[in-house]
Design an enzyme around this catalytic site. Structure first.
Site, PDB file in Angstrom:
ATOM      1  CG  ASP A 257     -73.997   7.114 -24.912  1.00 59.90           C
ATOM      2  OD1 ASP A 257     -74.779   6.325 -24.352  1.00 59.90           O
ATOM      3  OD2 ASP A 257     -73.138   7.778 -24.292  1.00 59.90           O
ATOM      4  CG  HIS A 399     -71.247   5.476 -29.282  1.00 62.27           C
ATOM      5  ND1 HIS A 399     -70.184   4.882 -28.644  1.00 62.27           N
ATOM      6  CD2 HIS A 399     -71.386   6.711 -28.729  1.00 62.27           C
ATOM      7  CE1 HIS A 399     -69.686   5.737 -27.759  1.00 62.27           C
ATOM      8  NE2 HIS A 399     -70.391   6.853 -27.789  1.00 62.27           N
TER       9      HIS A 399
END
Ligand code: ZN
Length: 433
Positions: A257, A399
């Site tokens: 992400d 991430h």
């Protein structure tokens, strides 16, 4: 009739008393407060031991009363709904009496039950909590379909195996999300989310949410239920979800992400390439705007791109239209950069907007394993989170903006390979392709 008053004054008093009683009775009747019948038939001394008093009260729902039933012999106070449908009422009363009888036979000295009710469309869910000696001993739930005038079981409500699997997965995701507080072991989570009807038989609907109740003390911190949005188990998502998981294969999906980022995304792509693994990148529209060539590279390497909002806004704090505009803006930017529109949405913070979910054709995807890479910023710890919490079908949250995540990826992929896991993209895992 010896007890009738003999004097004229006495007779007048009796008449007044009768009128007064009738008035109070009518008044209470208007309030829906009908003092009632005695439960036991006979009035012999033995029978009085089992005597209970029933009081019928109005419920907030038309045509439905609450029955309050009390006994002082061995103290109990029951409360349960009566719908006027004989078959429905018998099921409810039998279930409530079964708990009462178990209490009467037990060592406990006092049973107090309480009721709460919630609605969703035609459904009313009643949740009865049975407190014995001030400790919640059991929870009973009844979901009533007002339109068809019948009780709905979990099997009738969920209807298909595919939806049951989805329900199990959604509840697991929610438990994992709260597990920092709940502190449940992987084995306990497996039990609480086992994809059988029995696991979810104590349920209620509440507005836009589905709630599963667990036996008291199953979950810590006095939380007795887990709530998920009904839209996530909507029938339109039924097929062909979980196609990949049907043969006991160990599929997992890696997701990254908040990117793409110049510093980290190329390193992630490199490691994925070395391991010949495909992943899904939930990109921010604003980051794609700055580095469209990175989005192109992700797609060119065979990975999938999802929508993570324009600038990491909390979509749950917006109206449906605002959230849709935000998502559309990111869709456009990603499509402009790569030529393809994202297949799925991951709302920032996992904060969903249920209106958006109804409007959008892109399914919302959360995660099952949070590596906490954003918090620890530590490669060893990021790896350990995967090692400790991985399970077949898991969606792993990472991430591609933290260098420590890139540092951890090689050991994560090596571990998954050793454990026989196969990494797929989100749309493969969810059977969307
Ligand atoms: Zn994010």
């Amino acid at each position: 009739m010896q007890w009738l008053p003999k004097t004229k004054l006495g007779k007048i008093n009796l008449v007044l008393l009768t009128v007064l009683t009738l008035c109070v009775g009518m008044f209470l009747g208007l309030l829906g407060y009908n003092k009632t019948e005695h439960h036991s038939a006979g009035a012999t001394q033995e029978d009085l031991d089992n005597d209970s008093i029933l009081v019928k009260e109005k419920s907030p729902f038309e045509g439905i009363s609450y029955i309050k039933e009390q006994s002082d012999t061995k103290y109990y106070k029951l409360v349960y709904p009566m719908t006027g449908e004989a078959a429905v009422d018998k099921v409810i009363q039998d279930a409530v009496y079964a708990k009462r009888d178990a209490f009467v036979a037990s060592e406990a000295t006092r049973l107090d039950s309480s009721i709460s009710a919630t609605t969703s469309g035609n459904y009313i869910s009643f949740v009865i909590k049975n407190n014995e000696d001030a400790i919640t001993k059991s929870v009973q739930t009844f979901t009533y379909d007002r339109q068809h005038k019948k009780l709905v079981t979990i099997e009738q409500f969920i209807d298909t195996e595919a939806r049951l699997n989805r329900l199990s997965k959604e509840v697991r995701t929610e438990i994992q999300r709260q597990n920092e507080q709940l502190q449940l072991s992987a084995q306990q989570i497996d039990q609480l989310t086992d994809a059988t009807w029995k696991t979810f038989e104590m349920f209620a609907v509440d507005g836009e949410n589905f709630k599963v109740f667990y036996a008291p003390n199953t979950l810590k911190n006095r939380l007795s239920s887990i709530s998920i949005p009904l839209v996530n188990i909507d029938k339109k998502l039924d097929t062909p979800v979980f196609r990949l998981n049907t043969n006991d294969k160990k599929y997992v999906a890696l997701t990254f992400d908040d990117g793409p980022s110049e510093a980290v995304t190329p390193r992630i792509l490199n490691t994925l390439k070395q391991h010949q693994v495909k992943a899904t990148f939930y990109m921010l529209g604003s980051s794609v705007e700055k580095a469209p060539q990175l989005a192109q590279q992700v797609l060119a390497d065979g990975h999938e791109i999802g929508n993570h909002s324009y600038g990491h806004e909390n979509l749950s704090k917006m109206t449906g239209a605002e959230a849709e505009a935000n998502i559309n803006k990111a869709n456009e930017l990603i499509k402009n950069a790569t030529g393809r529109e994202p297949l799925t949405i991951r709302p920032p913070y996992g904060a969903r907007n249920s209106e958006l979910e109804q409007l959008s054709s892109q399914p919302t995807i959360l995660w099952g394993v949070d590596t906490l890479d954003w918090k620890t910023r530590n490669a060893a710890s990021t790896f350990q989170e995967v090692q400790q919490h991985i399970y077949p079908g898991a969606i792993i949250l990472m991430h591609d903006i933290h260098p420590t995540t890139a540092d951890a990826l090689d050991s994560i992929l090596t571990y998954l390979e050793q454990q026989g896991y196969q990494c797929v993209t989100i749309s493969q895992l969810e059977g969307l392709q």
